[in-house]
Design a protein around this motif. Structure first.
Motif, mmCIF file in Angstrom:
data_model
loop_
_atom_site.group_PDB
_atom_site.id
_atom_site.type_symbol
_atom_site.label_atom_id
_atom_site.label_comp_id
_atom_site.label_asym_id
_atom_site.label_seq_id
_atom_site.Cartn_x
_atom_site.Cartn_y
_atom_site.Cartn_z
ATOM 1 N N GLY B 40 40.655 41.782 50.947
ATOM 2 C CA GLY B 40 40.896 41.191 49.694
ATOM 3 C C GLY B 40 39.650 40.728 49.345
ATOM 4 O O GLY B 40 38.121 40.816 48.902
ATOM 5 N N LEU B 41 39.542 40.620 48.043
ATOM 6 C CA LEU B 41 38.342 40.952 46.856
ATOM 7 C C LEU B 41 37.935 38.769 46.587
ATOM 8 O O LEU B 41 39.371 38.428 45.756
ATOM 9 N N VAL B 42 37.053 38.223 47.013
ATOM 10 C CA VAL B 42 36.842 37.106 46.937
ATOM 11 C C VAL B 42 36.114 36.529 46.127
ATOM 12 O O VAL B 42 34.860 37.311 45.636
ATOM 13 N N GLY B 43 36.130 36.038 44.851
ATOM 14 C CA GLY B 43 35.325 34.695 44.439
ATOM 15 C C GLY B 43 35.698 34.303 43.238
ATOM 16 O O GLY B 43 37.082 34.114 42.778
ATOM 17 N N PRO B 44 34.580 33.429 42.768
ATOM 18 C CA PRO B 44 35.415 32.450 41.470
ATOM 19 C C PRO B 44 35.564 32.733 39.903
ATOM 20 O O PRO B 44 35.287 34.750 40.213
ATOM 21 N N GLY B 46 36.139 34.606 37.106
ATOM 22 C CA GLY B 46 35.197 35.652 36.143
ATOM 23 C C GLY B 46 34.531 36.260 37.088
ATOM 24 O O GLY B 46 33.253 36.693 36.451
ATOM 25 N N SER B 47 34.775 36.660 37.976
ATOM 26 C CA SER B 47 33.286 36.947 38.776
ATOM 27 C C SER B 47 33.912 39.121 38.966
ATOM 28 O O SER B 47 32.757 39.696 39.234
ATOM 29 N N GLY B 48 35.327 38.822 38.476
ATOM 30 C CA GLY B 48 36.012 40.526 38.345
ATOM 31 C C GLY B 48 36.837 40.857 39.131
ATOM 32 O O GLY B 48 36.554 41.777 39.823
ATOM 33 N N LYS B 49 37.073 39.954 39.992
ATOM 34 C CA LYS B 49 38.014 40.565 41.142
ATOM 35 C C LYS B 49 39.481 40.862 40.229
ATOM 36 O O LYS B 49 40.031 42.204 40.955
ATOM 37 N N THR B 50 40.155 40.296 39.134
ATOM 38 C CA THR B 50 41.711 41.098 38.821
ATOM 39 C C THR B 50 41.162 42.291 37.896
ATOM 40 O O THR B 50 41.369 42.906 37.668
ATOM 41 N N THR B 51 39.938 42.080 37.323
ATOM 42 C CA THR B 51 39.505 43.393 36.679
ATOM 43 C C THR B 51 39.191 44.296 36.995
ATOM 44 O O THR B 51 40.226 45.652 37.576
ATOM 45 N N PHE B 200 46.829 46.233 52.207
ATOM 46 C CA PHE B 200 47.086 45.088 51.136
ATOM 47 C C PHE B 200 45.767 45.020 50.600
ATOM 48 O O PHE B 200 44.462 44.497 51.278
ATOM 49 N N LEU B 201 46.134 44.521 49.314
ATOM 50 C CA LEU B 201 44.662 44.176 47.973
ATOM 51 C C LEU B 201 44.579 42.916 47.833
ATOM 52 O O LEU B 201 45.306 42.763 46.537
ATOM 53 N N PHE B 202 43.738 41.970 48.441
ATOM 54 C CA PHE B 202 44.426 41.166 47.639
ATOM 55 C C PHE B 202 42.811 40.177 46.593
ATOM 56 O O PHE B 202 42.072 40.716 46.330
ATOM 57 N N ALA B 203 43.585 39.978 45.361
ATOM 58 C CA ALA B 203 42.185 39.350 44.633
ATOM 59 C C ALA B 203 42.437 37.857 44.904
ATOM 60 O O ALA B 203 43.685 36.775 44.546
ATOM 61 N N THR B 204 42.160 36.889 45.288
ATOM 62 C CA THR B 204 41.948 35.434 45.578
ATOM 63 C C THR B 204 41.140 34.484 45.647
ATOM 64 O O THR B 204 40.448 35.370 45.915
ATOM 65 N N HIS B 205 40.556 33.770 45.441
ATOM 66 C CA HIS B 205 40.096 32.169 45.690
ATOM 67 C C HIS B 205 40.565 31.290 47.027
ATOM 68 O O HIS B 205 39.722 29.946 47.204
ATOM 69 N N ASP B 206 41.242 31.682 47.017
ATOM 70 C CA ASP B 206 42.524 30.052 47.863
ATOM 71 C C ASP B 206 41.859 30.719 49.442
ATOM 72 O O ASP B 206 41.949 31.656 49.974
ATOM 73 N N GLU B 207 41.422 29.525 50.011
ATOM 74 C CA GLU B 207 40.987 29.836 51.167
ATOM 75 C C GLU B 207 42.639 30.121 52.181
ATOM 76 O O GLU B 207 42.281 29.755 53.120
ATOM 77 N N LYS B 208 43.272 29.657 52.132
ATOM 78 C CA LYS B 208 44.234 29.516 52.548
ATOM 79 C C LYS B 208 44.612 31.387 53.392
ATOM 80 O O LYS B 208 44.943 31.975 54.122
ATOM 81 N N VAL B 209 44.570 32.116 52.348
ATOM 82 C CA VAL B 209 44.522 33.263 51.983
ATOM 83 C C VAL B 209 43.132 34.345 52.993
ATOM 84 O O VAL B 209 42.941 35.172 53.774
ATOM 85 N N ILE B 210 42.073 33.733 52.431
ATOM 86 C CA ILE B 210 40.811 34.315 52.876
ATOM 87 C C ILE B 210 40.983 34.167 54.476
ATOM 88 O O ILE B 210 40.510 34.896 54.978
ATOM 89 N N LYS B 211 41.754 33.038 55.181
ATOM 90 C CA LYS B 211 42.090 33.041 56.223
ATOM 91 C C LYS B 211 42.122 33.973 56.796
ATOM 92 O O LYS B 211 41.582 34.927 58.582
ATOM 93 N N TYR B 212 43.022 34.685 56.504
ATOM 94 C CA TYR B 212 44.308 35.582 57.146
ATOM 95 C C TYR B 212 43.287 37.157 56.770
ATOM 96 O O TYR B 212 44.301 38.014 56.805
#
Lengths: 424, 232
Positions: B40-44, B46-51, B200-212
């Motif tokens: 996963g690409l994680v960050g707040p 505007g950090s660039g993860k969706t880009t 699977f490559l995620f763009a997220t800042h959701d802790e529920k996803v990050i745990k996985y």
């Protein structure tokens, strides 16, 4: 894929039923307005045709050259034979004889002496036959101001203004002083049965309407007539048909070396009517163009909005891997289908209402109760060849053009931008 | 034996024009992903993860550097070629599901296969298999408005997985879901990752996803701040 798109189209009323309704209504209005304007503009020409020119008119060659003088000495002889031939050879027209004459009307006092006199313009028409169409054609019955419609030979109608000038009332006698077909003096007495209003100054000043047989008797015109007018049975003047008819008749009957041979002229060959017809045609074209333009803009916008509304769907389809060109083509195909269905439905609805307005017309006599003048009281639409296809201009072309323009956005925007719009 | 990279990102930068100047969304990113990752690409915001996810998904192209996805250099792909890559080898899962509302669950899942010119029988088998993975066979005739949020996202997963892509890109897939539905969704994706070896490559800042996640790449101001593998 095609089945998939059609399924979506049928299930999504925003993509199918609503646009079809919008296109149908727009096209229906375009068709109806076009037929209505054509009919109403044509009515002003028809009024002149019914009153004096006919759709075509037959006179002797010399009468045609001096028609402004109403020269009854140059009238057509053997009129009944010619009319019979016309009925056989040209059954698509109704033929009627008329005599237009000038003279002096003398109104006597109780001693039989002249009370008042005035110049008159007279019209001899078929007033008394059981099946005469002239009364309805000229809307005479509805134009009565005072008195009654002539019931017997020797009874005439005069214009209301003329009757006041002469001090004549229904039931009074008047004397026509004129000249016969052969140039001798003609004097005939008539009884005024009623007065009428024509609505235009030349006739209101001094017009007399009499039965054509009475005028024949008075002016010594046995089996003669000044003019034979022809009216297309469809009820409307058709320039091309009239021109063809004129050419055919004149080839058969007209002899350039015989000034008494019959000559046919079309409505557009008479006075300023050609200009009137052109003016009516141009005005019809201009008004129709403006309306079509307005409807085109409305339907173009409908197509544009329909395309813009689906940017989200476009973004999804791009993400799944559909090509831009494929999406663009499918959007256009959908708008073509909607345009065709909407235009066909709208044209059929428009033609239906236009047909009702053409056959039954819009009766405005109620609005004209106090204005008993000789003008048509039923306004009608008119279906022409253009009525059948004009609606497809806004209905099909504008709708598709709107979709094409909105679809260009698919190409101009970056894929990522469309994708972002999908998420909003 | 050396594992071949599924995604190679080399000195990738992305600028967007803003007014007269430019805004740098990604700055000299270097990353590699191998087959079967659950990262996963994680960050707040505007950090660039969706880009970055958009560039990997060939929805956008880099301003500088290169991203090579499944052997294709993204900056060199034509519109047709990038559409082909998405059509055949990538799956997308969106935050707001983006199901087509007038089509049934079955038809939504079938849609990507229509672009692949598969026969009706092949399509049917693939759709039923995908719906079985996400447990939605009883709902095949339902339409999206009749589904819960969790069910809708499961349909979206089935749609992304039905063509058995090599790589699934998921942008905030649980953002609209409650904890229980998020759990089911993530369990489903993890199972597919295990069973089908789909990356699977995620763009997220959701802790529920990050745990996985098995690999967490933290982005900050368009740069990789941290790249860590998490042992479970």
């Amino acid at each position: 894929m095609i089945r998939f798109i059609i399924k979506g189209l049928l299930r999504d009323s925003h993509r199918s039923i609503l646009p079809i309704i919008v296109v149908s209504l727009g096209v229906m209005l375009t068709v109806l307005m076009n037929a209505w304007i054509t009919g109403v503009m044509g009515d002003s020409i028809e009024f002149s045709a019914k009153f004096s020119s006919g759709h075509v008119k037959i006179m002797t060659r010399s009468y045609a050259e001096n028609t402004a003088q109403n020269p009854i000495d140059l009238s057509l002889s053997n009129a009944s034979e010619l009319e019979a031939s016309l009925n056989t050879e040209y059954p698509d027209l109704t033929w009627v004889e008329r005599i237009t004459f000038g003279g002096l009307i003398d109104s006597p006092d109780e001693n039989g002496e002249t009370k008042a006199q005035g110049p008159a313009l007279g019209m001899g028409i078929d007033l008394l036959s059981e099946n005469s169409e002239e009364i309805d054609r000229l809307n005479i019955r509805n134009s009565l101001k005072r008195g009654n419609f002539p019931q017997n030979p020797g009874e005439v109608l005069i214009s209301e203004q003329f009757s006041q000038k002469l001090g004549v009332n229904p039931g009074d006698e008047i004397t026509l002083i004129s000249s016969t077909m052969y140039g001798s003096m003609a004097i005939a007495n008539f009884k005024v049965s009623g007065t009428v209003a024509f609505g235009f100054a030349a006739m209101d000043r001094g017009a007399v309407i009499a039965d054509i047989e009475d005028i024949r008797l008075a002016l010594d015109m046995y089996d003669a007539t000044g003019e034979i007018l022809g009216f297309f049975n469809e009820g409307y003047f058709d320039r091309e048909l009239a021109d063809a008819l004129v050419m055919d008749f004149n080839e058969k009957y007209s002899d350039p070396n015989d000034e008494f041979s019959p000559q046919m002229v079309s409505l557009t060959d008479q006075g300023s009517l050609s200009m009137m017809v052109s003016y009516a045609e141009n005005m019809t074209g201009i008004i129709a163009f403006i309306f079509i333009l307005v409807m085109s803009i409305v339907l173009w916008n409908a197509g544009l909005l329909s395309g813009l509304r689906r940017y989200g769907e476009v973004g999804l389809r791009l993400a799944i891997g559909e090509e831009k060109g494929h999406i663009y083509r499918s959007l256009i195909s959908e708008s073509v289908v909607i345009g065709i269905i909407g235009s066909t439905t709208g044209t059929m609805l428009g033609l239906f209402f236009a047909y009702i307005l053409q056959t039954k017309g819009l009766d405005i006599s109620g609005m004209m109760d106090d204005a008993k003048i000789m003008m048509p009281t039923i306004m009608r639409a008119r279906i022409t060849t253009e009525t059948y296809y004009l609606g497809f201009i806004p209905g099909l072309f504008s709708t598709v053009l709107g979709t094409m323009l909105s679809g260009i956005g698919i190409y101009k925007r970056q894929t990522a931008q469309l994708f972002k719009e999908l998420e909003t | 034996m050396e594992t071949q990279n599924q995604i190679s990102i080399n000195k990738l930068s992305k600028h967007f024009p803003v007014g007269g100047g430019k805004f740098t969304a990604l700055k000299e990113i270097n990353l590699n992903f191998v087959e079967g990752e659950f990262s996963g690409l994680v960050g707040p915001s505007g950090s660039g993860k969706t880009t970055l996810l958009n560039i990997i998904g060939s929805l956008d192209s880099p301003s500088e550097g290169e991203a090579i996805v499944l052997g294709r250099a993204i900056s060199k792909l034509s519109t047709k070629a990038s559409a082909k890559l998405r059509k055949e080898e990538l799956g997308f899962i969106f935050q707001s599901y983006n199901l087509l509302p007038v089509y049934t669950v079955y038809e939504n899942v079938e849609f990507p296969l229509l672009l692949l010119n598969m026969s009706a029988t092949e399509r049917k088998n693939a759709v039923m298999e995908a719906l079985d993975w996400v447990g939605l066979i009883p709902k095949i005739k339902s339409k999206p408005p009749q589904l819960s949020g969790g069910e809708s996202q499961r349909v979206a997963i089935a749609r992304a997985m039905v063509k058995k892509p090599k790589l699934v890109l998921a942008d905030e897939p649980t953002a609209n879901l409650d904890a229980e539905n998020s759990f089911h969704i993530l369990e489903t994706m993890l199972k597919l990752n295990k069973d089908l070896k789909t990356s699977f490559l995620f763009a997220t800042h959701d802790e529920k996803v990050i745990k996985y996640l098995k690999r967490k790449i933290s982005l900050a101001d368009g740069m990789v701040a941290k790249d860590e593998y998490i042992s479970k």
